[in-house]
Design a protein around this motif. Structure first.
Motif, short mmCIF file in Angstrom:
data_model
loop_
_atom_site.label_atom_id
_atom_site.label_comp_id
_atom_site.label_asym_id
_atom_site.label_seq_id
_atom_site.Cartn_x
_atom_site.Cartn_y
_atom_site.Cartn_z
N THR A 8 0.85 -1.09 0.00
CA THR A 8 0.07 -0.07 -0.11
C THR A 8 0.95 1.19 0.27
N ASN A 9 1.84 1.39 0.83
CA ASN A 9 2.84 2.46 0.91
C ASN A 9 3.32 2.82 -0.43
N VAL A 10 3.83 2.07 -1.38
CA VAL A 10 4.25 2.25 -2.64
C VAL A 10 3.23 2.50 -3.53
N ALA A 11 1.91 2.01 -3.41
CA ALA A 11 0.66 2.44 -4.36
C ALA A 11 0.30 4.09 -4.13
N LEU A 12 0.52 4.30 -2.60
CA LEU A 12 0.17 5.52 -2.23
C LEU A 12 1.02 6.67 -2.77
N ASP A 13 2.24 6.28 -2.68
CA ASP A 13 3.32 6.96 -3.35
C ASP A 13 3.06 7.43 -4.76
N LEU A 14 2.61 6.42 -5.43
CA LEU A 14 2.10 6.59 -6.82
C LEU A 14 0.91 7.58 -7.16
N VAL A 15 0.08 7.07 -6.38
CA VAL A 15 -1.32 7.97 -6.52
C VAL A 15 -1.12 9.36 -5.94
N ALA A 16 -0.66 9.60 -4.93
CA ALA A 16 -0.45 10.82 -4.11
C ALA A 16 0.84 11.62 -4.75
N ASN A 17 1.51 10.94 -5.58
CA ASN A 17 2.79 11.66 -5.91
C ASN A 17 3.65 12.18 -4.74
N ARG A 18 3.77 11.22 -3.83
CA ARG A 18 4.42 11.67 -2.49
C ARG A 18 5.99 11.74 -2.73
N GLU A 19 6.39 12.82 -2.42
CA GLU A 19 7.99 13.21 -2.76
C GLU A 19 8.50 12.76 -1.16
N PHE A 21 9.48 9.86 -2.54
CA PHE A 21 9.23 8.44 -2.67
C PHE A 21 8.98 8.20 -4.04
N VAL A 22 7.97 8.98 -4.61
CA VAL A 22 7.55 8.68 -6.00
C VAL A 22 8.63 8.49 -7.03
N GLU A 23 9.77 9.07 -7.08
CA GLU A 23 10.72 8.87 -8.09
C GLU A 23 11.13 7.57 -8.12
N ASP A 24 11.32 6.75 -6.78
CA ASP A 24 11.79 5.54 -6.75
C ASP A 24 10.64 4.62 -7.52
N SER A 25 9.49 4.84 -7.33
CA SER A 25 8.51 4.16 -7.75
C SER A 25 7.88 4.32 -9.31
N MET A 26 8.19 5.35 -9.79
CA MET A 26 7.78 5.53 -11.15
C MET A 26 8.38 4.52 -12.26
N PRO A 27 9.51 4.15 -12.09
CA PRO A 27 9.69 3.20 -13.15
C PRO A 27 8.89 2.15 -13.34
N PHE A 28 8.18 1.59 -12.15
CA PHE A 28 7.31 0.40 -12.39
C PHE A 28 6.25 0.97 -13.74
N MET A 128 11.36 -6.37 -1.60
CA MET A 128 12.23 -5.55 -1.60
C MET A 128 11.68 -4.19 -1.86
N THR A 129 12.70 -3.20 -1.65
CA THR A 129 12.23 -1.60 -1.89
C THR A 129 12.20 -1.34 -3.39
N PRO A 130 11.57 -0.13 -3.69
CA PRO A 130 11.49 0.19 -5.24
C PRO A 130 13.30 0.36 -5.61
N LYS A 131 13.81 0.93 -4.79
CA LYS A 131 15.33 1.13 -5.11
C LYS A 131 16.04 -0.07 -5.36
N GLU A 132 15.79 -1.06 -4.55
CA GLU A 132 16.54 -2.40 -4.53
C GLU A 132 16.07 -2.88 -5.88
N PHE A 133 14.80 -2.83 -6.17
CA PHE A 133 14.40 -3.58 -7.56
C PHE A 133 15.16 -3.09 -8.52
N PHE A 134 15.12 -1.64 -8.84
CA PHE A 134 15.86 -1.01 -9.79
C PHE A 134 17.25 -0.77 -9.74
N LYS A 135 17.93 -1.51 -8.67
CA LYS A 135 19.41 -1.45 -8.45
C LYS A 135 20.08 -2.01 -9.65
N PRO A 136 21.05 -1.48 -10.25
CA PRO A 136 21.80 -1.95 -11.41
C PRO A 136 22.69 -3.19 -10.86
#
Length: 136
Positions: A8-19, A21-28, A128-136
């Motif tokens: 839910t916290n990641v979904a809310l970051d996207l819905v509410a454009n929460r700074e 955090f939203v930067e880490d989740s937008m790549p989804f 994992m966190t969004p950052k961990e998922f997209f970590k190179p």
């Protein structure tokens, strides 16, 4: 194609454009657009998203933002089995347990959350966190 379950916290970051955090989740969203992944949230998250969008954050155009979000994110239920698994689990936060066992019941490849510490006993799906998922 990855099946990615958003807490839910990641979904809310996207819905509410929460700074910030939203930067880490937008790549989804880009993964969905490229047809590399499908995003899912639990039915239980819907109530929290509605409450947070309308009552807590009082988002402008909350209804439209929620409809847009569910346009690229499917809603799943874990039913009674996920509920009972959460109650009988070692999860300290039973709501996180419900999220996790909903993901298990729906055969997700990953669970994405910012509260990774609450998923210490998760052993069937990588969490994992969004950052961990997209970590190179």
């Amino acid at each position: 194609m990855y099946r990615i379950f958003l807490d839910t916290n990641v979904a809310l970051d996207l819905v509410a454009n929460r700074e910030p955090f939203v930067e880490d989740s937008m790549p989804f969203i880009a993964l969905v657009a490229a047809k590399e992944a499908q995003l899912f949230i639990s039915e239980a998250s819907l109530a929290l998203l509605i409450y947070m969008s309308f009552d807590r954050y009082k988002l402008v155009n909350a209804k439209e933002k929620l409809i847009q979000f569910t346009g690229f994110c499917s809603v799943v239920s874990g039913g009674k089995v996920a509920f009972l698994n959460a109650l009988n689990s070692d999860f300290k936060d039973k709501e996180d347990g419900l999220q996790y066992f909903t993901a298990v019941a729906n055969k997700m490849d990953f669970v994405i959350t910012r509260d990774i510490k609450d998923f210490k006993t998760a052993d069937q799906i990588p969490v994992m966190t969004p950052k961990e998922f997209f970590k190179p």
